[in-house]
Design an enzyme around this catalytic site. Structure first.
Site, PDB file in Angstrom:
ATOM      1  N   PRO A 289     -27.792  39.908 -77.974  1.00 59.26           N
ATOM      2  CA  PRO A 289     -28.353  40.943 -77.360  1.00 59.26           C
ATOM      3  C   PRO A 289     -28.344  42.165 -78.357  1.00 59.26           C
ATOM      4  O   PRO A 289     -27.243  42.397 -79.289  1.00 59.26           O
ATOM      5  CB  PRO A 289     -27.344  41.127 -76.249  1.00 59.26           C
ATOM      6  N   ARG A 326     -40.029  55.356 -80.337  1.00 58.18           N
ATOM      7  CA  ARG A 326     -40.325  54.360 -79.212  1.00 58.18           C
ATOM      8  C   ARG A 326     -41.571  54.766 -78.528  1.00 58.18           C
ATOM      9  O   ARG A 326     -42.526  54.005 -78.319  1.00 58.18           O
ATOM     10  CB  ARG A 326     -39.187  54.042 -78.382  1.00 58.18           C
ATOM     11  N   CYS A 357     -46.423  66.755 -87.139  1.00 57.84           N
ATOM     12  CA  CYS A 357     -47.891  67.207 -86.908  1.00 57.84           C
ATOM     13  C   CYS A 357     -48.538  65.919 -86.748  1.00 57.84           C
ATOM     14  O   CYS A 357     -49.363  65.275 -87.605  1.00 57.84           O
ATOM     15  CB  CYS A 357     -48.048  67.597 -88.371  1.00 57.84           C
ATOM     16  N   TYR A 386     -32.917  51.154 -80.683  1.00 58.95           N
ATOM     17  CA  TYR A 386     -34.126  51.551 -81.709  1.00 58.95           C
ATOM     18  C   TYR A 386     -34.538  53.094 -81.778  1.00 58.95           C
ATOM     19  O   TYR A 386     -35.822  53.237 -81.557  1.00 58.95           O
ATOM     20  CB  TYR A 386     -35.394  50.573 -81.208  1.00 58.95           C
TER      21      TYR A 386
END
Ligand SMILES: *Cc1c(COP(=O)(O)O)cnc(C)c1O
Length: 435
Positions: A289, A326, A357, A386
């Site tokens: 995990p 993400r 930008c 992440y």
């Protein structure tokens, strides 16, 4: 909820609200933002251990290898190593840090679909197990281990051809995915490996994806893996371990129901136990995990630079997708709390955007939130997996700091980068020095 109500109540998992402020690990998020500056990643140490323990308890006989790529911060690796975690590593960098953090070599699996010869050499030298992703890699590794006079314990990464209802970019077990060896070729390649110098085949491994929200695909993968275990037992190969990877999702939306490690255990342990018992073998079960261990432990704090009424009500903050990619990469949802107005009534619909930008630099769309002004602190929840590990310096932005909180105490576990860090490895050719 009345403003400044003074009582403590839970916003989501381990996060609480007190006096209209968001509290993480006993620390006031707005005060942390003030003290350490923004943007700022804040991780709750206690929650990391709770999550790890939930896995431990659900799978008392399995080895839990933390997937280092989810959050490779050294303090977290150290914390998890001390709690008894092994590590799933995907590069020499992750291997190096996991060992330095105190993860024992025998509890590390070196994964990857495209390892360099140098990485294979290091894995062999350091005595960690390797998950071999192709026949080509098997032969390269045999050469490397043979020349080093060592024997590498290996697993094969199996592509079980299981489709997972998750974002296509994090579905890894499909037939067309770049990972693993097709299940139907595994027995042949095992036979081949058994005769190669420097190779001790001893396990099989799969990983079907990430942020998976029901247990069905795990059951399917477990069945397919056990089919292989059975076939291998049939040709006299007694596996030492079966690594089922990971992929357990977490609830990013408030109130969302996702399977727990206990649900996962109820789904796959009967398959694993019944079928190994029927064969009279007892391979070790390994799970890897990442997201579940660290995802909900961390918030990203970011300060409001500007509020603009245009086609939408835009809130411009000081973090960009260079720190949390993400939403831009996977269209993922992060729950938003205004950390210094955490229990104030929602009054407006806001879209939270970063300073980069790029049109895609949007953290949250059309959220009902209390009235937001310049200087407010926005907390993006569930940013522990992440998040920082995928950060970059894009757009000339030094990376932010990370702090670890426990029982109200905060420690910096990574200091903020500065302009020197942007320049650190850059060199000018002599012809550009003049003028
Ligand atoms: C990414 C990865 C994991 C961790 O996945 P999560 O969804 O974060 O739990 C485990 N094993 C392998 C091989 C991976 O690539």
């Amino acid at each position: 909820m009345p403003v400044n109500c003074g009582t403590m109540f839970t916003v989501k998992n381990h996060l609480e609200i007190q006096n209209n402020h968001l509290i993480i690990g006993g620390a006031d998020a707005a005060e942390l933002a003030e003290k350490y500056g923004t943007p700022l990643y804040v991780t709750n140490e206690t929650r990391v251990i709770e999550n790890f323990s939930a896995y431990r308890e659900a799978f008392p006989d399995a080895d839990i290898y933390y997937a280092a790529k989810a959050n490779g911060s050294f303090a977290l690796l150290r914390l998890l190593a001390r709690a008894g975690a092994g590590a799933d590593v995907f590069s020499y960098g992750e291997l190096y840090m996991a060992l330095l953090a105190g993860v024992p070599a025998e509890k590390i699996l070196f994964n990857g679909n495209s390892k360099t010869d140098f990485e294979l050499q290091k894995a062999v030298e350091l005595g960690v197990r390797i998950s071999v992703d192709s026949r080509d890699e098997l032969h390269t590794l045999s050469g490397i281990a043979g020349r080093a006079g060592k024997t590498a314990e290996i697993a094969f990464r199996v592509n079980p051809d299981v489709s997972t209802p998750t974002h296509p970019k994090i579905s890894t077990g499909l037939k067309t995915s770049k990972f693993g060896i097709p299940a139907e070729e595994v027995v042949d390649i095992y036979r081949e490996a058994a005769d190669l110098p420097g190779i001790a085949p001893c396990g099989i491994h799969c990983h079907i994806g990430s942020q998976i929200l029901d247990t069905e695909p795990f059951i399917e993968a477990a069945q397919k893996m056990m089919d292989l275990v059975e076939k291998l037992a049939g040709i006299g190969i007694d596996l030492k371990f079966v690594d089922m990877g990971s992929g357990l999702g977490i609830p990013y939306k408030k109130g969302e129901r996702t399977p727990t490690p206990g649900d996962l255990a109820d789904a796959i342990l009967p398959v694993f136990n019944e079928r190994t018992q029927a064969l009279g073998i007892s391979p070790k079960l390994i799970l890897e995990p990442g997201r579940y261990i660290v995802g909900d432990t961390t918030i990203l704090l970011t300060r409001v630079n500007t509020v603009k009424k245009a086609a939408k009500n835009f809130v411009g903050v000081d973090a960009g997708f260079n720190l949390l990619i993400r939403p831009a990469m996977y269209d993922s949802y992060h729950y938003v709390v205004v950390a210094n107005k955490a229990s104030s009534q929602p009054e407006e619909t806001y879209t939270i955007v970063g300073p980069i930008c790029e049109t895609g630099d949007v953290f949250a769309k059309d959220r009902e939130l209390p009235r937001i002004e310049k200087g407010d602190i926005i907390a993006l929840l569930d940013a522990g997996a992440y998040g920082f590990s995928m950060s970059s310096q894009y757009n000339g932005r030094p990376r932010c700091a990370e702090v670890l909180v426990k029982d109200g105490e905060a420690d910096v576990i990574r200091s903020r980068e500065d302009i020197e860090d942007l320049m650190a490895k850059q060199r000018l050719p002599a012809r550009l020095l003049q003028g």
